[in-house]
Design an enzyme around this catalytic site. Sequence first.
Site, PDB file in Angstrom:
ATOM      1  N   ASN A  53       5.201   6.896  90.417  1.00  0.00           N
ATOM      2  CA  ASN A  53       4.652   8.139  90.973  1.00  0.00           C
ATOM      3  C   ASN A  53       5.672   9.251  91.212  1.00  0.00           C
ATOM      4  OD1 ASN A  53       5.743   6.572  93.086  1.00  0.00           O
ATOM      5  ND2 ASN A  53       4.419   7.539  94.590  1.00  0.00           N
TER       6      ASN A  53
ATOM      7  N   GLU B 151      10.810  -0.834  99.627  1.00  0.00           N
ATOM      8  CA  GLU B 151      10.046   0.351 100.051  1.00  0.00           C
ATOM      9  C   GLU B 151       8.651   0.178  99.463  1.00  0.00           C
ATOM     10  OE1 GLU B 151      11.178   2.668 102.051  1.00  0.00           O
ATOM     11  OE2 GLU B 151      13.254   1.968 102.053  1.00  0.00           O
TER      12      GLU B 151
ATOM     13  N   CYS C  92       3.144   7.371  98.473  1.00  0.00           N
ATOM     14  CA  CYS C  92       3.065   6.281  99.454  1.00  0.00           C
ATOM     15  C   CYS C  92       2.794   6.773 100.869  1.00  0.00           C
ATOM     16  CB  CYS C  92       4.351   5.467  99.410  1.00  0.00           C
ATOM     17  SG  CYS C  92       5.784   6.507  99.627  1.00  0.00           S
TER      18      CYS C  92
ATOM     19  N   GLU D 262      -4.522   0.245 100.643  1.00  0.00           N
ATOM     20  CA  GLU D 262      -3.896   1.492 100.182  1.00  0.00           C
ATOM     21  C   GLU D 262      -4.703   2.016  98.993  1.00  0.00           C
ATOM     22  OE1 GLU D 262      -0.053   1.088  98.230  1.00  0.00           O
ATOM     23  OE2 GLU D 262       0.538   3.065  98.930  1.00  0.00           O
TER      24      GLU D 262
HETATM   25  N1  LIG Z   1       7.627   3.177 100.334  1.00  0.00           N
HETATM   26  C1  LIG Z   1       8.004   3.974  99.362  1.00  0.00           C
HETATM   27  O1  LIG Z   1       9.007   4.658  99.446  1.00  0.00           O
HETATM   28  C2  LIG Z   1       7.179   4.051  98.106  1.00  0.00           C
HETATM   29  C3  LIG Z   1       7.408   5.103  97.224  1.00  0.00           C
HETATM   30  C4  LIG Z   1       6.643   5.184  96.061  1.00  0.00           C
HETATM   31  C5  LIG Z   1       5.680   4.221  95.777  1.00  0.00           C
HETATM   32  N2  LIG Z   1       5.496   3.209  96.654  1.00  0.00           N
HETATM   33  C6  LIG Z   1       4.451   2.206  96.386  1.00  0.00           C
HETATM   34  O2  LIG Z   1       4.416   1.862  95.003  1.00  0.00           O
HETATM   35  C7  LIG Z   1       3.112   1.462  94.623  1.00  0.00           C
HETATM   36  C8  LIG Z   1       2.686   2.179  93.374  1.00  0.00           C
HETATM   37  O3  LIG Z   1       3.649   2.129  92.374  1.00  0.00           O
HETATM   38  P1  LIG Z   1       3.531   1.155  91.103  1.00  0.00           P
HETATM   39  O4  LIG Z   1       2.101   1.012  90.729  1.00  0.00           O
HETATM   40  O5  LIG Z   1       4.501   1.649  90.092  1.00  0.00           O
HETATM   41  O6  LIG Z   1       4.036  -0.205  91.754  1.00  0.00           O
HETATM   42  P2  LIG Z   1       4.317  -1.617  91.030  1.00  0.00           P
HETATM   43  O7  LIG Z   1       4.716  -2.547  92.110  1.00  0.00           O
HETATM   44  O8  LIG Z   1       3.212  -1.996  90.147  1.00  0.00           O
HETATM   45  O9  LIG Z   1       5.564  -1.311  90.064  1.00  0.00           O
HETATM   46  C9  LIG Z   1       6.791  -0.860  90.569  1.00  0.00           C
HETATM   47  C10 LIG Z   1       7.900  -1.341  89.648  1.00  0.00           C
HETATM   48  O10 LIG Z   1       7.937  -2.760  89.677  1.00  0.00           O
HETATM   49  C11 LIG Z   1       7.966  -3.255  88.342  1.00  0.00           C
HETATM   50  N3  LIG Z   1       7.375  -4.605  88.337  1.00  0.00           N
HETATM   51  C12 LIG Z   1       6.095  -4.978  88.093  1.00  0.00           C
HETATM   52  N4  LIG Z   1       5.977  -6.328  88.177  1.00  0.00           N
HETATM   53  C13 LIG Z   1       7.206  -6.803  88.485  1.00  0.00           C
HETATM   54  C14 LIG Z   1       7.745  -8.101  88.728  1.00  0.00           C
HETATM   55  N5  LIG Z   1       6.983  -9.204  88.646  1.00  0.00           N
HETATM   56  N6  LIG Z   1       9.057  -8.216  89.035  1.00  0.00           N
HETATM   57  C15 LIG Z   1       9.844  -7.119  89.125  1.00  0.00           C
HETATM   58  N7  LIG Z   1       9.396  -5.867  88.892  1.00  0.00           N
HETATM   59  C16 LIG Z   1       8.097  -5.708  88.588  1.00  0.00           C
HETATM   60  C17 LIG Z   1       7.202  -2.215  87.555  1.00  0.00           C
HETATM   61  O11 LIG Z   1       7.519  -2.316  86.186  1.00  0.00           O
HETATM   62  C18 LIG Z   1       7.721  -0.939  88.186  1.00  0.00           C
HETATM   63  O12 LIG Z   1       8.971  -0.612  87.642  1.00  0.00           O
HETATM   64  C19 LIG Z   1       2.242   1.816  95.810  1.00  0.00           C
HETATM   65  O13 LIG Z   1       1.986   0.653  96.558  1.00  0.00           O
HETATM   66  C20 LIG Z   1       3.102   2.784  96.607  1.00  0.00           C
HETATM   67  O14 LIG Z   1       2.806   2.875  97.968  1.00  0.00           O
HETATM   68  C21 LIG Z   1       6.217   3.094  97.798  1.00  0.00           C
HETATM   69  O1  LIG Z   2       5.584   7.868  97.134  1.00  0.00           O
HETATM   70  C1  LIG Z   2       6.343   7.864  98.073  1.00  0.00           C
HETATM   71  C2  LIG Z   2       7.495   8.780  98.108  1.00  0.00           C
HETATM   72  O2  LIG Z   2       8.591   8.133  98.695  1.00  0.00           O
HETATM   73  C3  LIG Z   2       7.177  10.018  98.846  1.00  0.00           C
HETATM   74  S1  LIG Z   2       8.252  11.275  98.447  1.00  0.00           S
HETATM   75  O3  LIG Z   2       7.958  11.773  97.108  1.00  0.00           O
HETATM   76  O4  LIG Z   2       9.629  10.769  98.490  1.00  0.00           O
HETATM   77  O5  LIG Z   2       8.093  12.348  99.454  1.00  0.00           O
END
Ligand SMILES: NC(=O)c1ccc[n+]([C@@H]2O[C@H](COP(=O)([O-])OP(=O)(O)OC[C@H]3O[C@@H](n4cnc5c(N)ncnc54)[C@H](O)[C@@H]3O)[C@@H](O)[C@H]2O)c1
Ligand SMILES: O=C[C@H](O)CS(=O)(=O)O
Length: 477
Positions: free
Chosen positions: A156, A252, A286, A380
């Site tokens: 994202n 995160e 997120c 979420e």
């Molecule tokens: N807290 C934060 O700062 C933050 C920021 C951005 C997104 N997010 C969270 O990310 C999620 C959405 O992003 P997404 O759909 O890309 O998440 P995801 O967990 O599907 O993927 C994230 C990364 O993990 C990799 N991945 C997938 N399976 C894996 C495995 N088995 N082992 C290691 N790596 C693996 C993916 O290829 C990708 O690079 C939401 O839950 C969102 O809240 C959190």
């Molecule tokens: O998706 C979560 C991100 O950490 C929020 S931000 O883009 O860093 O503000």
Amino acid sequence: MNVMTAAHSYGLFIGGEWVDKQETAPVVNKYTQAVMAETAVTEKEDVKQAVEAAKSAFQTPFSMYDRYQILLNVARLLREHTDEFANVIAEEVGKPINEAKGEVARSALTLENSAEEAKRIHGEGIPVEAAPGSENRTSFTRRYPVGIVAAITPFNVPLNLVCHKIGPAIAAGNSVILKPAEQTPVSALLLARLFEKAGLPKGRLNVLTGEGHVIGPMLTAQPDITMFTFTGSPKVGQLIREQAGLRNVALELGNNSATVVHRDANLEKAAELVAQKSFNNAGQVCISVQRVYVHKDIYAEFLQKVKAAAEQIKLGDPKEEATQMGPMIAEEEAVRVEQWVKEAVDQGAVVETGGVRDGVFFHPTILTNVDQDMKVCRQEVFGPVVAVDAYTKEEEVINRVNDSEYGLQAGLFTNSLSFAMKAMDEIHVGGLMINDTSGYRVDHMPYGGVKKSGTGKEGPRYVIEEMTEEKIIVFNR
Ligand SMILES: NC(=O)c1ccc[n+]([C@@H]2O[C@H](COP(=O)([O-])OP(=O)(O)OC[C@H]3O[C@@H](n4cnc5c(N)ncnc54)[C@H](O)[C@@H]3O)[C@@H](O)[C@H]2O)c1
Ligand SMILES: O=C[C@H](O)CS(=O)(=O)O
């Protein structure tokens, strides 16, 4: 310089070289669905080579000042190439071009802040001589890089969240192996080119592309990787923690962010910010506002204002300046959000606006008459859906905000100092934003969640603590 190649085809970046692979995977433009790039598919042998390259680079001295200068140079290059990076982000994520430009600007700030922190890594004097029998001793701590950091990032925010990992890891003196999200790897690959151009020593940054569920276990199987830093879903975060064993893991993860609007709040400001932060990047953030609790005395007026703001949002081609909301990352995600909304409606929720899917687009949606146990509140959503509900008492709304497995950030609009102070003490989150929404973040602040939202903090200064090991030195005179 144009950082894009004419062919839009990208190899792996290992030991400072671009390595082409026979097997490639397409990256699609999320609006047109046309292929915008081909990226190499990593195999086990590539992971081993990346670890070897990272190890060998780590053994070569890399001064704090050199780290500082290289990070600053990359930030400068990034600013010079804002339009190219923003266009790539707009295409690979489907993020509106103005939001994408904002992400590039924030990425440069993240790298600049990392550069500054590279010169501030220090220990502290420890008064061991205060202990009886230690009068002749002198002590201090020093911080050393952990070694090889594997960074895994989500789709994202594909550039800034990569900068939040690479910047501090390099500032701290580590080598990095980056695995960007398979849906959006292009901006990260272009960033690697900037690091190359800025003179980063070979092997200090390696980029492996491909499917996470395949590469993730290959990375955790490498004992020389000393730390994993992951941003993404709780499910994958949990897997990485299990596989990493005793190694350092920073996570995160997700959230179902709440924002409270109290009866004494500035309604105009609250409605404007709630609408903005519920639908940014089609809600795929997120800290996107997902649950809004509004005091019953102002509920009707607030709802009418947010609804009016949501209905003004212009959907369309992310590359058009006027577009305020683009497509979701994939049609299956839009379908999932549609199903969750439908389920909520079947359980009694009312769609105030939106609720409509148009292919990969999901219209900005406001739900009322919701129940805390509906998926749209409890889980979420990660889509452009916000649930608005009324409350009566301060105590009651604090309990409702806390009634979540997650705890990344929350927001509270109020002019009551005592309510703000009570919320500060009692809302269980990593960050509470008073007179703002859960969606506020600047890149040098400590940022990270409690409960299922993760462990560890980002923000260069804070994550450098996790990316370095503290050693105590004691001199006996
Ligand atoms: N807290 C934060 O700062 C933050 C920021 C951005 C997104 N997010 C969270 O990310 C999620 C959405 O992003 P997404 O759909 O890309 O998440 P995801 O967990 O599907 O993927 C994230 C990364 O993990 C990799 N991945 C997938 N399976 C894996 C495995 N088995 N082992 C290691 N790596 C693996 C993916 O290829 C990708 O690079 C939401 O839950 C969102 O809240 C959190
Ligand atoms: O998706 C979560 C991100 O950490 C929020 S931000 O883009 O860093 O503000």
